[in-house]
Design a protein around this motif. Structure first.
Motif, PDB file in Angstrom:
ATOM      1  N   VAL A  74     -13.644  15.459 -80.658  1.00 48.26           N
ATOM      2  CA  VAL A  74     -14.458  14.831 -79.582  1.00 48.26           C
ATOM      3  C   VAL A  74     -13.658  14.792 -78.397  1.00 48.26           C
ATOM      4  O   VAL A  74     -12.603  14.766 -78.366  1.00 48.26           O
ATOM      5  N   GLU A  78     -16.472  12.220 -74.102  1.00 45.45           N
ATOM      6  CA  GLU A  78     -17.699  12.677 -74.668  1.00 45.45           C
ATOM      7  C   GLU A  78     -18.230  11.649 -75.859  1.00 45.45           C
ATOM      8  O   GLU A  78     -17.559  11.011 -76.440  1.00 45.45           O
ATOM      9  N   THR A  83     -20.970  15.425 -79.289  1.00 41.96           N
ATOM     10  CA  THR A  83     -19.871  16.383 -79.840  1.00 41.96           C
ATOM     11  C   THR A  83     -20.601  17.086 -81.084  1.00 41.96           C
ATOM     12  O   THR A  83     -20.369  18.425 -81.119  1.00 41.96           O
TER      13      THR A  83
END
Length: 185
Positions: A74, A78, A83
């Motif tokens: 990840v 985010e 992801t």
């Protein structure tokens, strides 16, 4: 930022968190250093449930030539669900249309290198704990599957009957079995 068409309402709160937010939920010393995701992609036929497994490239420092479900780390800031969408696209060229059914993950220790160069003999290494979160996904066109050769060298559709034919770690084997069961629901 990559967005998916549908996020199933039944997904737990982790899917809508960043890695930093998720790690903030840990209150003890067993807090992982990083979060990665795995994505279970259902096979093209429904008569015998299968999931996509991909073989890591031979040049990978960690687990070269081993099989796994698509996934990855990840990025800072985010959302975990984003992801999932990004990693599936980067590794398989498949476009995720729906993220659903989080299924059991696992924690593991690995070596993290400061450099991405596999032949850097002066590279600094450290052990880190990683937590893998896993999700089932639907994709737009399974026939568009094309691996990123920098990351994976082969793919296969793994069933409950063939899982033992693939070289993978014991925790990943359990993830693949759980993935097959999760997509069968």
């Amino acid at each position: 930022m990559t967005k998916c068409t549908t996020i199933d309402a039944s997904l737990g709160p982790a899917a809508r968190m960043t890695a930093e937010e998720y790690l903030g939920t840990y209150k003890d010393a067993l807090k992982p250093h990083r979060i990665v995701i795995g994505a279970a992609i259902a096979g093209p036929t429904k008569d015998k449930p299968s999931v996509l497994v991909v073989q890591r490239s031979a040049h990978e420092r960690s687990y070269p030539n081993e099989w796994e479900i698509p996934g990855g780390h990840v990025d800072p800031g985010e959302l975990i669900v984003d992801t999932v969408v990004r990693e599936v696209l980067e590794e398989t060229s498949l476009v995720v249309t729906k993220v659903f059914n989080e299924f059991p993950g696992f924690s593991y220790w690995s070596t993290k290198y400061e450099s991405d160069e596999s032949n850097d003999v002066n590279d600094t290494a450290r052990s880190i704990c990683t937590q893998q979160l896993n999700f089932c996904v639907e994709v737009r066109d399974i026939n568009a599957l094309k691996l990123n050769p920098d990351e994976h060298q082969n793919y296969a559709w793994c069933t409950i009957d063939t899982v033992d034919q693939f070289k993978m770690t014991a925790p990943m084997r359990k993830v693949v079995v759980n993935a097959i069961e999760a997509i069968s629901r």
